[in-house]
Design a protein around this motif. Structure first.
Motif, PDB file in Angstrom:
ATOM      1  N   ASP A 159       0.801  -1.116  -0.161  1.00  0.00           N
ATOM      2  CA  ASP A 159       0.000  -0.133  -0.200  1.00  0.00           C
ATOM      3  C   ASP A 159       1.024   1.425  -0.218  1.00  0.00           C
ATOM      4  O   ASP A 159       1.810   1.287   0.610  1.00  0.00           O
ATOM      5  CB  ASP A 159      -1.015  -0.041   1.535  1.00  0.00           C
ATOM      6  N   SER A 161       2.089   5.254   0.499  1.00  0.00           N
ATOM      7  CA  SER A 161       2.271   5.666   1.967  1.00  0.00           C
ATOM      8  C   SER A 161       2.647   6.774   1.617  1.00  0.00           C
ATOM      9  O   SER A 161       1.604   7.726   1.877  1.00  0.00           O
ATOM     10  CB  SER A 161       3.118   5.603   2.699  1.00  0.00           C
ATOM     11  N   LEU A 240      -3.619   9.074   0.439  1.00  0.00           N
ATOM     12  CA  LEU A 240      -2.308   9.570  -0.422  1.00  0.00           C
ATOM     13  C   LEU A 240      -2.053  11.027  -0.652  1.00  0.00           C
ATOM     14  O   LEU A 240      -2.379  11.392  -0.680  1.00  0.00           O
ATOM     15  CB  LEU A 240      -2.487   8.286  -1.485  1.00  0.00           C
ATOM     16  N   ALA A 266       4.605   0.125   2.276  1.00  0.00           N
ATOM     17  CA  ALA A 266       4.417  -0.383   2.662  1.00  0.00           C
ATOM     18  C   ALA A 266       5.563  -1.782   3.102  1.00  0.00           C
ATOM     19  O   ALA A 266       6.087  -2.140   3.881  1.00  0.00           O
ATOM     20  CB  ALA A 266       2.986  -1.537   3.303  1.00  0.00           C
TER      21      ALA A 266
END
Length: 361
Positions: A159, A161, A240, A266
Protein backbone atom coordinates in the motif's frame (compact mmCIF):
# COMPACT_ATOMS: atom_id res chain seq x y z
CA UNK A 1 -14.37 16.55 -44.45
CA UNK A 2 -15.44 13.02 -43.59
CA UNK A 3 -18.34 11.25 -41.98
CA UNK A 4 -17.50 9.83 -38.54
CA UNK A 5 -18.17 6.26 -39.71
CA UNK A 6 -16.31 6.53 -43.01
CA UNK A 7 -12.91 6.35 -41.30
CA UNK A 8 -13.56 2.97 -39.68
CA UNK A 9 -11.49 1.09 -42.18
CA UNK A 10 -9.13 -1.84 -41.98
CA UNK A 11 -5.90 -2.80 -43.64
CA UNK A 12 -3.06 -0.46 -44.40
CA UNK A 13 -5.02 2.65 -45.34
CA UNK A 14 -3.34 5.69 -43.82
CA UNK A 15 -5.15 8.11 -41.55
CA UNK A 16 -5.12 11.56 -43.15
CA UNK A 17 -4.50 14.44 -40.77
CA UNK A 18 -4.53 18.22 -40.96
CA UNK A 19 -1.94 19.85 -38.69
CA UNK A 20 -3.01 23.12 -37.04
CA UNK A 21 -0.39 25.32 -35.34
CA UNK A 22 3.08 25.56 -36.87
CA UNK A 23 5.01 27.62 -34.29
CA UNK A 24 8.05 26.33 -32.42
CA UNK A 25 6.42 23.23 -30.95
CA UNK A 26 4.28 22.62 -34.01
CA UNK A 27 7.43 22.66 -36.10
CA UNK A 28 8.95 20.07 -33.77
CA UNK A 29 5.90 17.87 -34.34
CA UNK A 30 6.56 18.11 -38.08
CA UNK A 31 10.23 17.22 -37.72
CA UNK A 32 10.16 14.59 -35.00
CA UNK A 33 6.70 13.39 -33.92
CA UNK A 34 4.74 12.86 -37.13
CA UNK A 35 7.32 11.29 -39.53
CA UNK A 36 7.91 8.06 -37.52
CA UNK A 37 4.19 7.19 -37.60
CA UNK A 38 3.80 5.35 -40.89
CA UNK A 39 0.05 4.92 -40.32
CA UNK A 40 -0.67 8.63 -40.81
CA UNK A 41 -0.34 11.04 -43.70
CA UNK A 42 -0.27 14.77 -43.03
CA UNK A 43 -2.31 16.18 -45.92
CA UNK A 44 -2.43 19.89 -45.04
CA UNK A 45 -1.11 22.47 -42.59
CA UNK A 46 -2.90 25.43 -41.03
CA UNK A 47 -1.71 28.50 -39.16
CA UNK A 48 -3.74 31.69 -38.81
CA UNK A 49 -0.50 33.71 -38.65
CA UNK A 50 0.56 34.11 -42.28
CA UNK A 51 4.32 34.63 -41.65
CA UNK A 52 4.44 31.48 -39.48
CA UNK A 53 2.55 29.54 -42.14
CA UNK A 54 4.89 30.65 -44.95
CA UNK A 55 7.99 29.91 -42.89
CA UNK A 56 6.72 26.39 -42.21
CA UNK A 57 5.71 25.97 -45.85
CA UNK A 58 9.25 26.78 -46.97
CA UNK A 59 10.81 24.49 -44.38
CA UNK A 60 8.52 21.59 -45.31
CA UNK A 61 8.59 22.21 -49.03
CA UNK A 62 4.80 22.25 -49.35
CA UNK A 63 2.79 23.52 -52.32
CA UNK A 64 0.33 26.38 -51.84
CA UNK A 65 -2.69 24.08 -52.18
CA UNK A 66 -1.78 22.28 -48.94
CA UNK A 67 -1.28 25.43 -46.84
CA UNK A 68 -4.15 27.32 -45.22
CA UNK A 69 -4.79 30.09 -42.70
CA UNK A 70 -8.18 28.59 -41.79
CA UNK A 71 -9.07 25.07 -40.67
CA UNK A 72 -12.52 25.46 -42.22
CA UNK A 73 -10.92 26.16 -45.60
CA UNK A 74 -8.53 23.24 -45.24
CA UNK A 75 -11.29 20.80 -44.27
CA UNK A 76 -13.33 21.87 -47.29
CA UNK A 77 -10.41 21.55 -49.69
CA UNK A 78 -8.54 18.44 -48.54
CA UNK A 79 -10.02 15.00 -47.67
CA UNK A 80 -9.02 14.25 -44.09
CA UNK A 81 -9.88 12.05 -41.14
CA UNK A 82 -8.55 14.06 -38.20
CA UNK A 83 -6.81 17.15 -36.94
CA UNK A 84 -3.67 17.49 -34.80
CA UNK A 85 -3.84 20.74 -32.80
CA UNK A 86 -0.51 22.20 -31.64
CA UNK A 87 -1.63 25.84 -31.51
CA UNK A 88 -1.21 27.82 -28.23
CA UNK A 89 -3.37 26.66 -25.31
CA UNK A 90 -6.01 29.38 -25.64
CA UNK A 91 -6.85 28.04 -29.11
CA UNK A 92 -7.03 24.34 -28.20
CA UNK A 93 -10.74 24.12 -27.47
CA UNK A 94 -11.91 26.60 -30.16
CA UNK A 95 -9.94 24.74 -32.85
CA UNK A 96 -11.08 21.36 -31.50
CA UNK A 97 -14.72 22.47 -31.68
CA UNK A 98 -14.22 23.75 -35.22
CA UNK A 99 -12.70 20.41 -36.23
CA UNK A 100 -15.38 18.34 -34.52
CA UNK A 101 -18.13 20.35 -36.18
CA UNK A 102 -16.44 19.62 -39.52
CA UNK A 103 -16.72 15.90 -38.76
CA UNK A 104 -13.03 15.47 -37.95
CA UNK A 105 -11.46 13.57 -35.08
CA UNK A 106 -9.10 15.57 -32.85
CA UNK A 107 -5.73 15.05 -31.17
CA UNK A 108 -4.91 18.14 -29.10
CA UNK A 109 -1.70 19.10 -27.34
CA UNK A 110 -1.53 19.50 -23.58
CA UNK A 111 -2.64 21.38 -21.60
CA UNK A 112 -6.07 20.55 -23.01
CA UNK A 113 -7.49 23.82 -21.64
CA UNK A 114 -7.05 26.25 -18.76
CA UNK A 115 -10.24 25.12 -17.00
CA UNK A 116 -12.31 21.97 -16.70
CA UNK A 117 -15.40 23.88 -17.82
CA UNK A 118 -13.77 24.87 -21.11
CA UNK A 119 -12.34 21.40 -21.75
CA UNK A 120 -15.71 19.80 -21.03
CA UNK A 121 -17.36 21.70 -23.91
CA UNK A 122 -15.13 19.87 -26.39
CA UNK A 123 -15.48 16.53 -24.58
CA UNK A 124 -19.26 16.67 -24.67
CA UNK A 125 -19.30 17.77 -28.32
CA UNK A 126 -17.02 14.89 -29.34
CA UNK A 127 -19.16 12.38 -27.46
CA UNK A 128 -22.33 13.81 -28.99
CA UNK A 129 -20.87 13.41 -32.49
CA UNK A 130 -19.21 10.05 -31.84
CA UNK A 131 -15.75 11.36 -32.71
CA UNK A 132 -12.35 10.64 -31.13
CA UNK A 133 -10.98 13.42 -28.92
CA UNK A 134 -7.52 12.64 -27.57
CA UNK A 135 -5.07 14.71 -25.52
CA UNK A 136 -1.32 14.38 -26.15
CA UNK A 137 -0.11 13.57 -22.63
CA UNK A 138 3.01 12.13 -24.18
CA UNK A 139 4.94 11.38 -20.97
CA UNK A 140 2.67 8.37 -20.45
CA UNK A 141 4.21 6.74 -23.50
CA UNK A 142 7.62 5.98 -22.06
CA UNK A 143 8.73 2.62 -20.60
CA UNK A 144 9.62 3.94 -17.14
CA UNK A 145 6.20 5.43 -16.44
CA UNK A 146 4.49 2.35 -17.88
CA UNK A 147 6.53 0.01 -15.69
CA UNK A 148 5.98 2.11 -12.56
CA UNK A 149 2.21 1.99 -13.10
CA UNK A 150 2.34 -1.78 -13.57
CA UNK A 151 4.45 -2.42 -10.48
CA UNK A 152 2.28 -0.23 -8.26
CA UNK A 153 -0.92 -1.81 -9.57
CA UNK A 154 0.56 -5.26 -8.94
CA UNK A 155 1.31 -4.30 -5.31
CA UNK A 156 5.09 -4.54 -5.66
CA UNK A 157 5.68 -2.05 -2.80
CA UNK A 158 2.44 -2.74 -0.92
CA UNK A 159 0.00 0.00 0.00
CA UNK A 160 1.37 3.40 -0.97
CA UNK A 161 2.03 5.84 1.87
CA UNK A 162 3.59 8.86 0.15
CA UNK A 163 4.89 10.03 -3.25
CA UNK A 164 7.70 12.55 -3.74
CA UNK A 165 8.39 14.32 -7.05
CA UNK A 166 11.22 16.73 -7.87
CA UNK A 167 11.58 18.57 -11.18
CA UNK A 168 14.50 20.95 -11.81
CA UNK A 169 15.39 22.64 -15.10
CA UNK A 170 17.22 25.74 -16.28
CA UNK A 171 16.57 25.55 -20.00
CA UNK A 172 15.28 28.99 -20.89
CA UNK A 173 18.03 31.58 -20.50
CA UNK A 174 16.94 33.97 -23.24
CA UNK A 175 16.99 37.72 -22.48
CA UNK A 176 13.85 38.92 -20.73
CA UNK A 177 13.11 41.28 -23.63
CA UNK A 178 13.98 38.75 -26.30
CA UNK A 179 10.43 37.72 -27.07
CA UNK A 180 10.70 34.19 -25.65
CA UNK A 181 7.02 33.22 -25.44
CA UNK A 182 7.29 30.99 -22.37
CA UNK A 183 8.20 33.95 -20.20
CA UNK A 184 4.64 35.22 -20.70
CA UNK A 185 2.97 31.80 -20.62
CA UNK A 186 0.15 31.69 -18.02
CA UNK A 187 1.29 29.72 -14.96
CA UNK A 188 4.38 28.45 -16.83
CA UNK A 189 5.34 25.83 -14.29
CA UNK A 190 1.87 24.53 -13.46
CA UNK A 191 0.25 24.75 -16.91
CA UNK A 192 3.19 24.08 -19.21
CA UNK A 193 5.23 21.56 -17.19
CA UNK A 194 3.56 20.26 -14.03
CA UNK A 195 0.53 19.19 -16.08
CA UNK A 196 2.76 16.34 -17.28
CA UNK A 197 3.60 15.34 -13.73
CA UNK A 198 0.01 15.71 -12.53
CA UNK A 199 -1.06 13.35 -15.30
CA UNK A 200 1.70 10.86 -14.44
CA UNK A 201 0.71 11.02 -10.76
CA UNK A 202 -2.84 10.01 -11.63
CA UNK A 203 -1.62 7.35 -14.07
CA UNK A 204 0.97 5.68 -11.82
CA UNK A 205 -1.07 5.67 -8.61
CA UNK A 206 -4.46 5.02 -10.20
CA UNK A 207 -5.95 7.68 -7.91
CA UNK A 208 -7.63 11.02 -8.42
CA UNK A 209 -6.56 14.19 -6.61
CA UNK A 210 -8.78 15.51 -3.81
CA UNK A 211 -7.08 18.77 -2.83
CA UNK A 212 -3.91 20.75 -3.46
CA UNK A 213 -1.88 23.47 -1.75
CA UNK A 214 0.60 25.38 -3.91
CA UNK A 215 3.18 27.87 -2.66
CA UNK A 216 5.05 29.89 -5.27
CA UNK A 217 8.77 30.18 -4.51
CA UNK A 218 10.16 32.14 -7.46
CA UNK A 219 13.77 33.32 -7.04
CA UNK A 220 14.68 36.92 -7.89
CA UNK A 221 16.46 35.87 -11.11
CA UNK A 222 13.31 34.40 -12.67
CA UNK A 223 12.38 36.09 -15.95
CA UNK A 224 8.88 34.65 -16.04
CA UNK A 225 5.85 36.90 -15.66
CA UNK A 226 4.06 34.31 -13.51
CA UNK A 227 5.27 31.54 -11.24
CA UNK A 228 8.10 29.43 -12.64
CA UNK A 229 8.71 27.43 -9.45
CA UNK A 230 6.50 26.15 -6.68
CA UNK A 231 6.10 23.60 -3.90
CA UNK A 232 2.83 21.65 -3.79
CA UNK A 233 1.15 19.24 -1.42
CA UNK A 234 -1.42 17.08 -3.20
CA UNK A 235 -3.90 14.81 -1.43
CA UNK A 236 -5.22 11.90 -3.45
CA UNK A 237 -8.01 9.43 -2.85
CA UNK A 238 -7.52 7.16 0.13
CA UNK A 239 -5.44 9.74 2.01
CA UNK A 240 -2.33 9.29 -0.14
CA UNK A 241 -0.20 12.46 -0.09
CA UNK A 242 2.22 13.59 -2.79
CA UNK A 243 4.84 16.30 -2.39
CA UNK A 244 5.89 18.12 -5.54
CA UNK A 245 8.79 20.54 -5.98
CA UNK A 246 9.15 21.99 -9.44
CA UNK A 247 11.20 24.75 -11.01
CA UNK A 248 12.00 26.14 -14.46
CA UNK A 249 14.76 28.27 -12.89
CA UNK A 250 16.71 25.84 -10.74
CA UNK A 251 20.49 26.15 -10.43
CA UNK A 252 20.66 22.69 -8.81
CA UNK A 253 21.54 19.50 -10.73
CA UNK A 254 19.08 19.09 -13.56
CA UNK A 255 16.51 16.31 -13.73
CA UNK A 256 15.15 14.57 -16.78
CA UNK A 257 11.77 15.84 -17.97
CA UNK A 258 9.88 13.25 -15.91
CA UNK A 259 11.60 14.54 -12.80
CA UNK A 260 12.71 12.28 -9.96
CA UNK A 261 10.00 10.18 -8.29
CA UNK A 262 9.92 8.09 -5.12
CA UNK A 263 6.88 5.94 -4.30
CA UNK A 264 7.00 4.69 -0.72
CA UNK A 265 4.87 1.73 0.33
CA UNK A 266 4.35 -0.73 3.15
CA UNK A 267 6.81 -3.23 1.66
CA UNK A 268 9.42 -1.01 0.07
CA UNK A 269 9.90 1.80 -2.38
CA UNK A 270 10.09 2.49 -6.08
CA UNK A 271 12.01 5.22 -7.90
CA UNK A 272 11.38 6.57 -11.39
CA UNK A 273 13.11 8.97 -13.70
CA UNK A 274 13.04 9.32 -17.44
CA UNK A 275 11.85 11.18 -20.53
CA UNK A 276 15.37 12.43 -21.13
CA UNK A 277 16.71 14.00 -24.29
CA UNK A 278 17.99 10.56 -25.24
CA UNK A 279 14.48 9.13 -25.42
CA UNK A 280 13.53 5.85 -23.67
CA UNK A 281 17.20 5.00 -23.08
CA UNK A 282 17.20 7.53 -20.23
CA UNK A 283 14.30 5.87 -18.39
CA UNK A 284 15.14 4.12 -15.12
CA UNK A 285 12.99 2.36 -12.53
CA UNK A 286 14.45 0.92 -9.33
CA UNK A 287 12.72 -1.28 -6.76
CA UNK A 288 13.82 -1.69 -3.14
CA UNK A 289 12.09 -4.19 -0.84
CA UNK A 290 12.47 -5.03 2.84
CA UNK A 291 15.10 -2.39 3.51
CA UNK A 292 17.42 -3.63 0.76
CA UNK A 293 19.00 -1.19 -1.72
CA UNK A 294 16.90 -0.51 -4.77
CA UNK A 295 17.83 -2.52 -7.86
CA UNK A 296 17.14 -1.60 -11.50
CA UNK A 297 14.01 -3.06 -13.06
CA UNK A 298 14.26 -4.27 -16.64
CA UNK A 299 12.46 -2.01 -19.12
CA UNK A 300 11.35 -2.80 -22.65
CA UNK A 301 12.06 -0.16 -25.30
CA UNK A 302 8.96 0.38 -27.47
CA UNK A 303 9.12 0.86 -31.23
CA UNK A 304 7.39 4.26 -30.84
CA UNK A 305 7.26 6.48 -27.80
CA UNK A 306 6.09 9.89 -26.63
CA UNK A 307 4.04 11.93 -29.09
CA UNK A 308 4.55 9.43 -31.90
CA UNK A 309 3.08 6.59 -29.84
CA UNK A 310 0.09 8.76 -28.96
CA UNK A 311 -0.39 9.74 -32.59
CA UNK A 312 -0.41 6.07 -33.60
CA UNK A 313 -3.08 5.39 -30.98
CA UNK A 314 -5.09 8.27 -32.43
CA UNK A 315 -4.83 6.88 -35.95
CA UNK A 316 -5.87 3.41 -34.84
CA UNK A 317 -8.79 4.70 -32.79
CA UNK A 318 -10.06 6.60 -35.83
CA UNK A 319 -9.96 3.36 -37.82
CA UNK A 320 -12.12 1.59 -35.25
CA UNK A 321 -9.40 0.35 -32.89
CA UNK A 322 -9.33 0.71 -29.08
CA UNK A 323 -9.95 4.09 -27.50
CA UNK A 324 -6.76 6.08 -26.78
CA UNK A 325 -5.14 5.95 -23.34
CA UNK A 326 -5.86 9.67 -22.89
CA UNK A 327 -9.29 10.62 -24.15
CA UNK A 328 -10.56 14.14 -23.62
CA UNK A 329 -12.80 12.89 -20.83
CA UNK A 330 -10.10 10.88 -19.05
CA UNK A 331 -7.81 13.93 -19.16
CA UNK A 332 -10.30 16.11 -17.25
CA UNK A 333 -8.85 14.87 -13.95
CA UNK A 334 -5.42 16.23 -14.88
CA UNK A 335 -6.91 19.56 -15.98
CA UNK A 336 -8.84 19.73 -12.70
CA UNK A 337 -5.66 19.28 -10.64
CA UNK A 338 -3.84 21.84 -12.78
CA UNK A 339 -6.64 24.38 -12.41
CA UNK A 340 -6.87 23.87 -8.64
CA UNK A 341 -3.09 24.21 -8.26
CA UNK A 342 -3.11 27.55 -10.09
CA UNK A 343 -6.02 28.73 -7.96
CA UNK A 344 -4.16 27.73 -4.80
CA UNK A 345 -1.00 29.54 -5.94
CA UNK A 346 -3.08 32.72 -6.24
CA UNK A 347 -5.23 32.30 -3.12
CA UNK A 348 -2.64 30.91 -0.70
CA UNK A 349 -5.18 28.33 0.47
CA UNK A 350 -5.74 24.61 0.13
CA UNK A 351 -8.08 24.24 -2.84
CA UNK A 352 -10.39 21.31 -3.62
CA UNK A 353 -9.90 19.52 -6.90
CA UNK A 354 -13.06 19.13 -8.94
CA UNK A 355 -14.14 15.50 -8.87
CA UNK A 356 -14.54 14.07 -12.34
CA UNK A 357 -14.93 10.39 -11.49
CA UNK A 358 -13.23 7.28 -12.82
CA UNK A 359 -10.81 8.95 -15.22
CA UNK A 360 -7.24 7.97 -14.25
CA UNK A 361 -6.79 5.66 -17.24
Amino acid sequence: MVDADSTRTTGTQKTKIIHVGLGGWGGDWERNAIPPVTEVERVAVVDAHEPTLRKAQAALGLPDELCFTSLTEAAAAVPADGVVVTAPMDFHVPVALEALDAGLHVLVEKPFAGTVAEARTAVERAEELGLVLQVSQNYRFYPGAQKARQLIADGAVGDLSVVHVDFRRWDHDEPADGGYRHYQFPHPLIYDMAIHHFDLLRMTTGREAVSVYAKVTDPPWSRYTEEASAVLVIELEGGLVASYRGSWVSRAPQTHWDGEWTFEGADGYLTLTGRGNGGPADDEVRLGLGGAPAEPVELTTPDLWGRSAGLRQFARAIRGGPAPDVTGRSNLGSVALMEAAATSAASGRVEPVERIGGTTA
